[in-house]
Design a protein around this motif. Structure first.
Motif: not given
Length: 600
Positions: A112, A88-89, A91, A100-102, A170
Motif C-alpha cells: 500500500r 491489517d498492516n 511493516i 507497508v503491506y495490507d 500512507d
C-alpha cells in the motif's frame, strides 16, 4: 498490547550479581536426525523461481520487492530487514526505509505504501500511532535524503532511533528522533504496566562510536581485557529512551545503564571482554570475537518484569520492573556460541531461547561439516531468576555453501498448552519448533527454498528470511532479497487443526517481536478440541473415552452453531468432561469447564 479472541460462536472451521555459566561443548544437542529423503536437501537454485520445499505449512503468497526497494541480490543498500505489525498492516523494514503491506487477506497481500529513508539497518516497531526505526549507517540523514552524509563529522547525519507519526500510515510524518553515540542496530519497545503515558526504548548500537564533535557526550574506548572503571565510555552500556506518548517529539535518553558491570569491582566490562577468548570450536574466528560491550537484541516481557538480552558474548536476564532502570540478574556464556543475537520467552515466562548468529548472517553456517551446537539455538529454563541450560536446537538439515544460514528471528505461535516457535534461518528457510520440553525440542514444520542464483550472479548471494513471525493466524516473512511472504500452517500428526485454529483465535492489535505480550486463550471449541487432541497425542485419552468426548464436543458445537438452547449445549459439554475420566485439574476438563461456563 493485550490480546483478544473471537467468541466461540464465531469459530471458523475448514538481584544485580550474575555469574557466567560456561556450557561445555560436550553437552548433547537435541536436534532431530535428518531423514535421508528430506526434500530440503539439494533444492534447485534460482531467484524468484527457486524450488520450494514445505512440510506442514503452505506458502500462500510471495510478493517480490519493487522500486525503490528493489536491487540485485547482495546489494546491502536495499536489504529487507525486520517486521512489525499494526492492525491489517505489515511493516517491512529495509536498509532503504520501510514498506507497508495490507495483509487483511493473507493470501493476497498488497503493497500500500513505501517510505524511502536510507540508513540501515531499518528494524521497525510500532506503538499506537508511532513507528520507530533503527538507523546505524553513516549515510543516514536527518531529512531521510538519499545523498548520504559524507565526512567524519556531518551535522546532517542521523544515527539513532527515528520516530514517525503514522496516524495516516500512507503519509508518515517524521518527528524528531533520538541521536545516539553508536547509532541503532536494533531497539526494543518496553511498555510499563503501571504507566500508560510513556513507552521506553532500549537501544543497542553495535557500530563505531561517533566523534564528540558530531554528537556531544560520545566517548570511545578500546576493547580491553583489563578492568575499565574510569571515564564514561560509550561502550558497555545500552541507551534507555523515554517517549512521552502525548509528546513523542520530546523523546530523549534518560538512562544509560551499565548492565555488563562487575558488581564487585565496578568494572564496566564485567562480562566477556574479548581478545583472550579462544577460537570458535570450528577453528574459525568468532564474529566478532566475543566482547560484551552492548546487546544485539533485547526482548522485553513487561507483564512478568523480565527481559532477555542477547549481548554479543553473553545471554543475560534483566529485571525490568522499573523500565527506566533495568538491572542484570543473571548471565550465561557458551564456548559454542559466537554471537548471542536474539531471544524469545515462552508464553508463561519460564523459558527462553537464545540464538547464535555465527557468521553474522552473511556466511554459510548450516553445512554438513558444522556441528549442531554452532550457529544454533540454546534453550534455557528460568528457575528462581536464573538461566538453566537445557539443550540446543539447530535446523536439522544441511544447507549448501551457497546459502547464508544461521539461527535468526522468530516468535511464538500461541497454541494453548504448548510452547511452539516459528524461526527464520536466512537461506535455511523457516523451521517451526515445539520446545514444550526444553530438553527435547522438535521440528514440526518447515519451508525452504533453493539457493539464490541469477544469470549474472554466482556463489553465495545474500538472501533468505530475516524474520518469520506469527501474526493473527498466519506466518509472515521478510525475505532479504526476494520480498515478503505469507504462509499458513496445515494440520499434521504434530499439530492438529484444532490447535492451529485455537492459535489463530488469539488476535493482537499490533505486534513487535521484541516486546512480548502474553497470549490469553478465551474459552472456545477450538481450545477445548486442542486439549483433547493433545491428550490423545500423549496417550492420556484414548479408546472409548476419547471417542465419547469427541462425540459430545462435536454435538455441543453443532448445537451452539444452530442456536440451540444453551442448556442443551451445556449438557453435551458436561457429558464430554464426565466421559473423559480425567481429573478435574486436567487441561481437557478445565477447558471444557471454562467453555461450559460461557453457555450458563
Amino acid at each position: 498490547m493485550r490480546s483478544e479472541q473471537r467468541p466461540p460462536n464465531a469459530r471458523r472451521r475448514a538481584l544485580a550479581a550474575a555469574g557466567a555459566l560456561l556450557l561445555g561443548a560436550s553437552l548433547m544437542t537435541a536436534t532431530a536426525a535428518v531423514a535421508e529423503d528430506d526434500p530440503r536437501v539439494d533444492l534447485p537454485a534460482g531467484y524468484l523461481d527457486a524450488e520450494v520445499a514445505t512440510s506442514n505449512i503452505d506458502l500462500l503468497s510471495s510478493t517480490p520487492r519493487v522500486d525503490p526497494f528493489n536491487a540485485p541480490p547482495g546489494d546491502f543498500g536495499f536489504v529487507n530487514s525486520d517486521l512489525a505489525f499494526s492492525g491489517d498492516n505489515a511493516i517491512v523494514g529495509n536498509f532503504n526505509g520501510f514498506q507497508v503491506y495490507d495483509v487483511s487477506d493473507p493470501a493476497e497481500p498488497t503493497l500500500r505504501s513505501s517510505f524511502v529513508c536510507p540508513g540501515g539497518q531499518g528494524d521497525v516497531s510500532v506503538y499506537g500511532d508511532l513507528l520507530f526505526m533503527s538507523v546505524e549507517e553513516t549515510r543516514g540523514r536527518i531529512d531521510c535524503g538519499t545523498q548520504g552524509a559524507p565526512g567524519s563529522v556531518n551535522p546532517e547525519r542521523f544515527r539513532g532511533v527515528r520516530i514517525f507519526d503514522i496516524s495516516d500510515i500512507d503519509n508518515p510524518v517524521q518527528l524528531p528522533g533520538v541521536q545516539t553515540c553508536r547509532g541503532s542496530h536494533t531497539h526494543t519497545l518496553v511498555s510499563d504496566p503501571n504507566d500508560a503515558e510513556n513507552v521506553y526504548i532500549y537501544n543497542s548500537g553495535t557500530s563505531g562510536v561517533r566523534s564528540p564533535l558530531e554528537l556531544a557526550g560520545c566517548e570511545n574506548a578500546p576493547a580491553s581485557t583489563e578492568p575499565v572503571t574510569t571515564g564514561n565510555p560509550t561502550q558497555w552500556r545500552i541507551d534507555v529512551i523515554k517517549v512521552p506518548l502525548a509528546a513523542p517529539e520530546t523523546a530523549a535518553i534518560v538512562n544509560q545503564p551499565r548492565i555488563f558491570a562487575d558488581p564487585e569491582t565496578g568494572a564496566f566490562n564485567g562480562l566477556q571482554n574479548g581478545p583472550t577468548q579462544p577460537l570458535h570450536p570450528s577453528g574459525t574466528r568468532y564474529s566478532p570475537n566475543p566482547n560484551t560491550n552492548t546487546c544485539h537484541d533485547i526482548t522485553a516481557y513487561p507483564e512478568i518484569g523480565l527481559a532477555a538480552g542477547a549481548c554479543q558474548g553473553n545471554g543475560i536476564l534483566l529485571d525490568i520492573s522499573d523500565p527506566a532502570d533495568p538491572v542484570r540478574i543473571d548471565a550465561v556464556a557458551d564456548p559454542n556460541f559466537s554471537y548471542w543475537h536474539s531471544a524469545t520467552f515462552n508464553n508463561d515466562g519460564t523459558k527462553v531461547i537464545f540464538t547464535d548468529e555465527w557468521g553474522g548472517g552473511t556466511a554459510a553456517r548450516c553445512r554438513s561439516t558444522d556441528q549442531p551446537e554452532w550457529g544454533a539455538d540454546a534453550l534455557f529454563d528460568i528457575v528462581d531468576g536464573k538461566l538453566q541450560f537445557a539443550s540446543y536446537y539447530k535446523l536439522p538439515v544441511p544447507q549448501t555453501t551457497q546459502e547464508n544460514c544461521v539461527a535468526h528471528n522468530g516468535s511464538l505461535i500461541p497454541v494453548p498448552g504448548r510452547d511452539i516457535m516459528v524461526q527464520a534461518w536466512y537461506q535455511g528457510g523457516l523451521s517451526v519448533i515445539d520446545f514444550t520440553d526444553t530438553a527435547n525440542p522438535k521440528e514440526i514444520a518447515f519451508l525452504d527454498r533453493g539457493p539464490i542464483n541469477t544469470p549474472s550472479t554466482t556463489g553465495l548471494n545474500l538472501g533468505g528470511y530475516w524474520s518469520t513471525y506469527w501474526y493473527n493466524g498466519n506466518v509472515l516473512g521478510s525475505e532479504i532479497a526476494r520480498g515478503f511472504d505469507t504462509m499458513a500452517l496445515t494440520a499434521s500428526d504434530d499439530l492438529s487443526a484444532n490447535e492451529i485454529e485455537a492459535a489463530g483465535e488469539v488476535r493482537f492489535d499490533e505486534f513487535n517481536a521484541q516486546l512480548q505480550t502474553g497470549a490469553v486463550h478465551a474459552p472456545s471449541f477450538a481450545v477445548a478440541g486442542a486439549y483433547v487432541d493433545q491428550a490423545e497425542r500423549d496417550g492420556s485419552l484414548s479408546g472409548e473415552a476419547l471417542a465419547e468426548v469427541r462425540e459430545h464436543l462435536a454435538e455441543a458445537e453443532q448445537l451452539a452453531d444452530g442456536s440451540a438452547a444453551d442448556r442443551a449445549v451445556v449438557a453435551q459439554l458436561v457429558n464430554a468432561a464426565r466421559k473423559s475420566g480425567l481429573a478435574a485439574d486436567s487441561d481437557v476438563v478445565q477447558a471444557l469447564t471454562a467453555l461450559t461456563a460461557t453457555f450458563r
